[in-house]
Design an enzyme around this catalytic site. Structure first.
Site, short mmCIF file in Angstrom:
data_model
loop_
_atom_site.label_atom_id
_atom_site.label_comp_id
_atom_site.label_asym_id
_atom_site.label_seq_id
_atom_site.Cartn_x
_atom_site.Cartn_y
_atom_site.Cartn_z
N SER A 6 49.72 -33.53 30.61
CA SER A 6 49.35 -35.00 30.39
C SER A 6 50.69 -35.74 29.99
CB SER A 6 48.28 -35.29 29.48
OG SER A 6 48.19 -36.83 29.09
N HIS A 31 49.24 -34.79 35.08
CA HIS A 31 48.06 -35.61 34.80
C HIS A 31 48.64 -37.10 34.27
CE1 HIS A 31 43.78 -35.86 33.47
NE2 HIS A 31 44.23 -36.36 32.27
N ASP A 33 47.33 -40.80 32.96
CA ASP A 33 46.12 -41.40 32.30
C ASP A 33 46.55 -42.86 32.32
OD1 ASP A 33 44.69 -39.07 30.95
OD2 ASP A 33 46.53 -38.81 30.14
N MET A 35 44.73 -46.45 31.41
CA MET A 35 43.71 -46.99 30.56
C MET A 35 43.76 -48.59 30.73
SD MET A 35 44.40 -44.70 27.18
CE MET A 35 44.76 -42.97 27.22
N HIS A 64 43.95 -39.95 36.19
CA HIS A 64 42.67 -39.98 35.31
C HIS A 64 42.52 -41.29 35.09
CE1 HIS A 64 40.35 -39.07 31.38
NE2 HIS A 64 39.70 -39.66 32.18
N MET A 66 40.85 -44.19 33.44
CA MET A 66 39.88 -44.84 32.33
C MET A 66 39.72 -46.06 32.34
SD MET A 66 41.35 -41.84 29.58
CE MET A 66 42.74 -41.67 30.35
N MET A 135 35.42 -34.27 29.28
CA MET A 135 36.29 -34.80 28.37
C MET A 135 35.98 -33.99 27.07
SD MET A 135 38.41 -37.21 29.48
CE MET A 135 39.22 -37.30 27.60
N GLY A 142 45.63 -39.48 22.81
CA GLY A 142 45.89 -38.27 22.83
C GLY A 142 45.98 -37.71 21.18
N GLY A 143 46.02 -36.27 21.14
CA GLY A 143 46.24 -35.83 19.78
C GLY A 143 44.82 -35.85 19.05
N ASP A 173 40.11 -31.91 29.23
CA ASP A 173 40.98 -32.75 28.81
C ASP A 173 40.63 -33.26 27.61
OD1 ASP A 173 42.82 -34.74 28.60
OD2 ASP A 173 42.11 -36.07 30.13
N GLY A 174 41.69 -32.82 26.48
CA GLY A 174 41.58 -33.31 24.94
C GLY A 174 41.47 -32.14 23.99
N SER A 196 49.69 -33.45 23.54
CA SER A 196 50.22 -33.11 22.64
C SER A 196 50.66 -31.82 22.29
CB SER A 196 49.51 -33.58 21.27
OG SER A 196 48.38 -33.28 21.33
C1 DX5 Z 1 42.93 -38.95 26.41
C2 DX5 Z 1 43.72 -38.50 27.72
C3 DX5 Z 1 44.22 -37.19 27.50
C4 DX5 Z 1 45.28 -36.99 26.64
C5 DX5 Z 1 45.01 -35.68 26.09
O1 DX5 Z 1 42.18 -40.00 26.76
O2 DX5 Z 1 42.67 -38.40 29.05
O3 DX5 Z 1 44.78 -36.81 28.84
O4 DX5 Z 1 46.30 -37.26 26.81
O5 DX5 Z 1 45.79 -35.67 24.80
P1 DX5 Z 1 45.90 -34.32 24.12
O6 DX5 Z 1 46.01 -32.92 25.00
O7 DX5 Z 1 46.82 -34.65 23.05
O8 DX5 Z 1 44.33 -34.00 23.37
ZN ZN Z 2 43.22 -37.54 30.77
#
Ligand code: DX5
Ligand code: ZN
Length: 215
Positions: A6, A31, A33, A35, A64, A66, A135, A142-143, A173-174, A196
């Site tokens: 990601s 990937h 993201d 938002m 992805h 969102m 999810m 992230g993180g 994812d996550g 991360s």
């Molecule tokens: C969060 C994103 C993820 C994010 C995952 O809403 O959809 O793709 O980057 O981050 P990690 O792997 O750090 O949890």
């Molecule tokens: Zn994602």
């Protein structure tokens, strides 16, 4: 294991270098993201960044969304030769229609479930999608810490896929890391997204290789 790093966790001050690293790595997809600050309480990046990334990457793009009303952007994503479009179940009152639109535009279609949306809501769409993204944190950042219940959810989804003869892949994812990834693989996951865990490290390519080795 299919691995989709990601980009959200990358260093955006050196984005070209980060994409080069992904190109040289064993990653299968990239990937991305998107938002909108409405569907999730955060804003990431939009089409100008997506275009720049699409030009440089050699990996298939796994987008992805969102965002609310994802159907508005399907044609523009197809122009960028995006491979897979993930739309949230919770953002699509007319999900069947949106999946059809993605397919008609020549891309693979995936439906994403938030942590509180049960797998049974996919009963009438599972035959039509190429992938389901579960999810394993609340979307937006992230993180975050992995939600434990996700392991059971992967198993329930695996059963639904087997029962219906669907060809859908299972993506998560996550919170994917050295501790959660082997357990997710064991539960039946096909695709790991990791942000991360890959980018917050001096040896990102080694982390990708490590995730790839899981089966
Ligand atoms: C969060 C994103 C993820 C994010 C995952 O809403 O959809 O793709 O980057 O981050 P990690 O792997 O750090 O949890
Ligand atoms: Zn994602």
């Amino acid at each position: 294991m299919i691995v989709s790093p990601s980009l959200l966790a990358a260093n955006f001050g050196h984005i070209a270098r980060e994409i080069e690293m992904i190109n040289e790595s064993e990653a299968d997809w990239l990937h991305l993201d998107i938002m909108d600050g409405v569907f999730v309480p955060n804003i990431s990046f939009g089409f100008s960044v997506l275009e720049a990334v699409a030009k440089r990457t050699q990996k298939p793009l796994d987008v992805h969304l969102m965002i609310v009303q994802p159907e508005k952007y399907i044609a523009r994503l197809a122009k960028l030769e995006v491979s897979i479009v993930n739309v949230h179940y919770e953002a699509c009152p007319h999900l069947n229609k949106v999946i059809q639109m993605i397919h008609d535009a020549g891309m693979k279609a995936a439906v994403t479930l938030n942590p509180a949306t049960p797998v049974c809501m996919l009963e009438d769409i599972i035959q039509d999608v190429d992938m389901v993204l579960l999810m394993t944190v609340n979307p937006g950042f992230g993180g975050q810490k992995f939600i434990e219940h996700s392991i059971d959810k992967v198993k329930v989804l695996r059963q639904l896929i087997e029962r219906t003869g669907s060809k859908a892949l299972i993506q998560v994812d996550g919170g994917v890391n050295a501790e959660t990834a082997p357990r997710l693989a064991e539960a039946g996951v096909d695709v790991l997204v990791a942000g991360s865990y890959i980018f917050d490290n001096r040896y990102p390519k080694a982390r990708i290789k490590e995730l790839k080795a899981l089966s």
